[in-house]
Design a protein around this motif. Structure first.
Motif, PDB file in Angstrom:
ATOM      1  N   ARG A 119      17.123  14.658   5.122  1.00 53.79           N
ATOM      2  CA  ARG A 119      16.599  15.580   4.105  1.00 53.79           C
ATOM      3  C   ARG A 119      16.430  14.878   2.766  1.00 53.79           C
ATOM      4  NH1 ARG A 119      20.662  20.128   2.470  1.00 53.79           N
ATOM      5  NH2 ARG A 119      21.585  18.274   1.530  1.00 53.79           N
ATOM      6  N   ASP A 120      17.406  14.069   2.395  1.00 50.84           N
ATOM      7  CA  ASP A 120      17.335  13.367   1.119  1.00 50.84           C
ATOM      8  C   ASP A 120      16.196  12.354   1.105  1.00 50.84           C
ATOM      9  OD1 ASP A 120      18.671  12.716  -1.521  1.00 50.84           O
ATOM     10  OD2 ASP A 120      18.738  10.753  -0.565  1.00 50.84           O
ATOM     11  N   MET A 121      16.059  11.586   2.187  1.00 49.58           N
ATOM     12  CA  MET A 121      14.997  10.591   2.252  1.00 49.58           C
ATOM     13  C   MET A 121      13.618  11.255   2.275  1.00 49.58           C
ATOM     14  SD  MET A 121      16.656   7.805   4.925  1.00 49.58           S
ATOM     15  CE  MET A 121      15.395   6.557   4.667  1.00 49.58           C
ATOM     16  N   SER A 122      13.489  12.339   3.040  1.00 46.11           N
ATOM     17  CA  SER A 122      12.212  13.055   3.104  1.00 46.11           C
ATOM     18  C   SER A 122      11.848  13.632   1.744  1.00 46.11           C
ATOM     19  CB  SER A 122      12.289  14.175   4.145  1.00 46.11           C
ATOM     20  OG  SER A 122      12.499  13.659   5.441  1.00 46.11           O
ATOM     21  N   GLY A 123      12.852  14.128   1.025  1.00 52.47           N
ATOM     22  CA  GLY A 123      12.607  14.666  -0.305  1.00 52.47           C
ATOM     23  C   GLY A 123      12.096  13.613  -1.269  1.00 52.47           C
ATOM     24  N   ASN A 124      12.613  12.415  -1.160  1.00 53.15           N
ATOM     25  CA  ASN A 124      12.162  11.332  -2.035  1.00 53.15           C
ATOM     26  C   ASN A 124      10.761  10.838  -1.661  1.00 53.15           C
ATOM     27  OD1 ASN A 124      14.374  11.123  -3.852  1.00 53.15           O
ATOM     28  ND2 ASN A 124      15.590  10.164  -2.243  1.00 53.15           N
ATOM     29  N   VAL A 125      10.441  10.866  -0.382  1.00 51.52           N
ATOM     30  CA  VAL A 125       9.071  10.549   0.031  1.00 51.52           C
ATOM     31  C   VAL A 125       8.112  11.574  -0.577  1.00 51.52           C
ATOM     32  CG1 VAL A 125       7.477  10.515   1.984  1.00 51.52           C
ATOM     33  CG2 VAL A 125       9.668   9.327   2.151  1.00 51.52           C
ATOM     34  N   ASP A 126       8.486  12.848  -0.528  1.00 48.84           N
ATOM     35  CA  ASP A 126       7.638  13.911  -1.100  1.00 48.84           C
ATOM     36  C   ASP A 126       7.431  13.713  -2.599  1.00 48.84           C
ATOM     37  OD1 ASP A 126       7.436  15.069   1.382  1.00 48.84           O
ATOM     38  OD2 ASP A 126       8.976  16.588   1.019  1.00 48.84           O
ATOM     39  N   LYS A 127       8.484  13.316  -3.302  1.00 49.26           N
ATOM     40  CA  LYS A 127       8.377  13.081  -4.748  1.00 49.26           C
ATOM     41  C   LYS A 127       7.410  11.934  -5.039  1.00 49.26           C
ATOM     42  CE  LYS A 127      13.053  14.721  -5.848  1.00 49.26           C
ATOM     43  NZ  LYS A 127      14.417  14.299  -6.261  1.00 49.26           N
ATOM     44  N   LEU A 128       7.478  10.891  -4.235  1.00 44.44           N
ATOM     45  CA  LEU A 128       6.580   9.751  -4.433  1.00 44.44           C
ATOM     46  C   LEU A 128       5.135  10.143  -4.121  1.00 44.44           C
ATOM     47  CD1 LEU A 128       8.934   7.046  -2.964  1.00 44.44           C
ATOM     48  CD2 LEU A 128       8.035   7.050  -5.290  1.00 44.44           C
ATOM     49  N   ASP A 163       0.843  -1.181   0.000  1.00 44.27           N
ATOM     50  CA  ASP A 163       0.000   0.000   0.000  1.00 44.27           C
ATOM     51  C   ASP A 163       0.889   1.245   0.000  1.00 44.27           C
ATOM     52  OD1 ASP A 163      -1.472   2.274   1.570  1.00 44.27           O
ATOM     53  OD2 ASP A 163      -3.062   0.924   0.908  1.00 44.27           O
ATOM     54  N   THR A 164       0.675   2.136  -0.958  1.00 45.63           N
ATOM     55  CA  THR A 164       1.559   3.285  -1.141  1.00 45.63           C
ATOM     56  C   THR A 164       1.577   4.199   0.070  1.00 45.63           C
ATOM     57  OG1 THR A 164       1.164   3.243  -3.523  1.00 45.63           O
ATOM     58  CG2 THR A 164       2.087   5.263  -2.605  1.00 45.63           C
ATOM     59  N   VAL A 165       0.410   4.620   0.533  1.00 47.45           N
ATOM     60  CA  VAL A 165       0.340   5.555   1.651  1.00 47.45           C
ATOM     61  C   VAL A 165       0.892   4.919   2.925  1.00 47.45           C
ATOM     62  CG1 VAL A 165      -1.205   6.858   3.160  1.00 47.45           C
ATOM     63  CG2 VAL A 165      -1.565   6.886   0.684  1.00 47.45           C
ATOM     64  N   GLU A 166       0.551   3.667   3.173  1.00 51.49           N
ATOM     65  CA  GLU A 166       1.054   2.993   4.374  1.00 51.49           C
ATOM     66  C   GLU A 166       2.578   2.893   4.337  1.00 51.49           C
ATOM     67  OE1 GLU A 166      -0.870  -0.742   4.913  1.00 51.49           O
ATOM     68  OE2 GLU A 166      -2.881   0.131   5.109  1.00 51.49           O
ATOM     69  N   PHE A 167       3.129   2.599   3.169  1.00 52.47           N
ATOM     70  CA  PHE A 167       4.577   2.511   3.040  1.00 52.47           C
ATOM     71  C   PHE A 167       5.230   3.869   3.273  1.00 52.47           C
ATOM     72  CE2 PHE A 167       8.348   3.171   0.420  1.00 52.47           C
ATOM     73  CZ  PHE A 167       9.190   2.184   0.909  1.00 52.47           C
ATOM     74  N   LEU A 168       4.700   4.906   2.661  1.00 54.30           N
ATOM     75  CA  LEU A 168       5.302   6.230   2.772  1.00 54.30           C
ATOM     76  C   LEU A 168       5.166   6.795   4.185  1.00 54.30           C
ATOM     77  CD1 LEU A 168       4.255   7.818  -0.646  1.00 54.30           C
ATOM     78  CD2 LEU A 168       6.489   6.870  -0.002  1.00 54.30           C
ATOM     79  N   GLU A 169       4.035   6.574   4.817  1.00 56.39           N
ATOM     80  CA  GLU A 169       3.858   7.056   6.185  1.00 56.39           C
ATOM     81  C   GLU A 169       4.781   6.310   7.153  1.00 56.39           C
ATOM     82  OE1 GLU A 169       1.991   9.730   7.397  1.00 56.39           O
ATOM     83  OE2 GLU A 169       2.040  10.121   5.220  1.00 56.39           O
ATOM     84  N   LEU A 220      14.219   4.511  -5.865  1.00 58.01           N
ATOM     85  CA  LEU A 220      15.530   3.860  -5.944  1.00 58.01           C
ATOM     86  C   LEU A 220      16.476   4.420  -4.888  1.00 58.01           C
ATOM     87  CD1 LEU A 220      17.453   1.902  -7.393  1.00 58.01           C
ATOM     88  CD2 LEU A 220      18.003   3.760  -8.996  1.00 58.01           C
ATOM     89  N   TRP A 221      16.532   5.755  -4.780  1.00 55.64           N
ATOM     90  CA  TRP A 221      17.416   6.373  -3.788  1.00 55.64           C
ATOM     91  C   TRP A 221      16.894   6.165  -2.371  1.00 55.64           C
ATOM     92  CZ3 TRP A 221      22.241   7.618  -4.202  1.00 55.64           C
ATOM     93  CH2 TRP A 221      22.774   7.918  -5.466  1.00 55.64           C
ATOM     94  N   LEU A 222      15.585   6.164  -2.225  1.00 55.84           N
ATOM     95  CA  LEU A 222      15.009   5.905  -0.906  1.00 55.84           C
ATOM     96  C   LEU A 222      15.359   4.492  -0.457  1.00 55.84           C
ATOM     97  CD1 LEU A 222      13.207   7.033   1.350  1.00 55.84           C
ATOM     98  CD2 LEU A 222      11.230   6.111   0.116  1.00 55.84           C
ATOM     99  N   LYS A 223      15.266   3.543  -1.369  1.00 51.48           N
ATOM    100  CA  LYS A 223      15.625   2.148  -1.063  1.00 51.48           C
ATOM    101  C   LYS A 223      17.085   2.049  -0.621  1.00 51.48           C
ATOM    102  CE  LYS A 223      17.000  -0.555  -4.366  1.00 51.48           C
ATOM    103  NZ  LYS A 223      18.296  -1.143  -3.884  1.00 51.48           N
TER     104      LYS A 223
END
Length: 219
Positions: free
Chosen positions: A62-71, A35-41, A105-108
């Motif tokens: 900051r980098d991880m948060s930025g990638n969450v925002d992009k997703l 689930d996209t939202v569950e994963f991102l939250e 990819l970068w978040l992973k």
């Protein structure tokens, strides 16, 4: 983690980061979707751990948060279509800019770095390696996950980041929100949490391998 942690019943009941973290990573559907939202939250909650590692780790957070925002930006284009992370990545895989694909990819990679680091701390403790230094474990984790995709300037930045990691006793105290707690309980709850997180990571790895979405581009 620390040998000096109290084993009393009062300390063992103390809350710590991994007993309080919420929401947890989702269980996959029977056909292996997340689930996209569950994963991102869950990832947003996971990223808060970097607040306990010191200000130098702000660059990672900051980098991880930025990638969450992009997703989230991609998800919000069509929440029904992109309910599952697998469908989001599959639907965006042919995008000429690959914003979502690159972001996950970068978040992973950053999640893998963190998992290897914190699992390494626990495993060395269980093997009887009780050194208080953790920077070498952070360096090993960085070399395995992020370093191959960083150019020399970013590599030098991360050298400072991993060298600034707190020692074992300081980290345990931080994870107990400034108090001395049971190391065994922390390790137990940590490993339970990591198991579900790694299940999510495994699905992402399989997606990227199956659809040929990995790349060796450096930043």
């Amino acid at each position: 983690m620390t040998e000096g942690s109290s084993n009393s019943s009062s300390s063992s009941s103390l809350p710590h980061f991994f007993s309080q973290i919420s929401p947890l990573y989702p269980s996959p559907t029977p056909d292996g979707k997340l689930d996209t939202v569950e994963f991102l939250e869950a990832t947003k909650s996971f990223i808060k751990m970097y607040d306990l590692l010191g200000t130098t780790f702000y660059v990672v957070k900051r980098d991880m948060s930025g990638n969450v925002d992009k997703l989230y930006k991609t998800y919000n284009k069509d929440p029904e279509k992109y309910k599952y992370l697998n469908d989001l990545i599959y639907g965006e895989r042919s995008d000429p800019h690959l914003y979502a694909v690159e972001a996950l990819l970068w978040l992973k990679r950053a999640m893998e770095f963190t998992v290897i680091f914190i699992r390494g701390i626990t495993e060395k403790h269980h093997k009887g390696v009780l050194s208080d230094r953790l920077d070498h474990i952070a360096t090993e984790a960085y070399n395995q996950t992020l370093k191959p995709y960083h150019m020399w300037l970013v590599q030098n930045l991360f050298k400072m980041v991993v060298k600034s990691v707190p020692n074992r006793s300081e980290l345990v105290k931080s994870l107990y929100f400034g108090k001395a707690g049971s190391d065994e309980l922390l390790s137990k709850d940590l490993l339970i949490y990591l198991k579900q997180l790694e299940t999510n990571l495994s699905i992402i790895v399989q997606m990227y391998d199956k659809w040929g979405l990995n790349n060796d581009n450096k930043v």
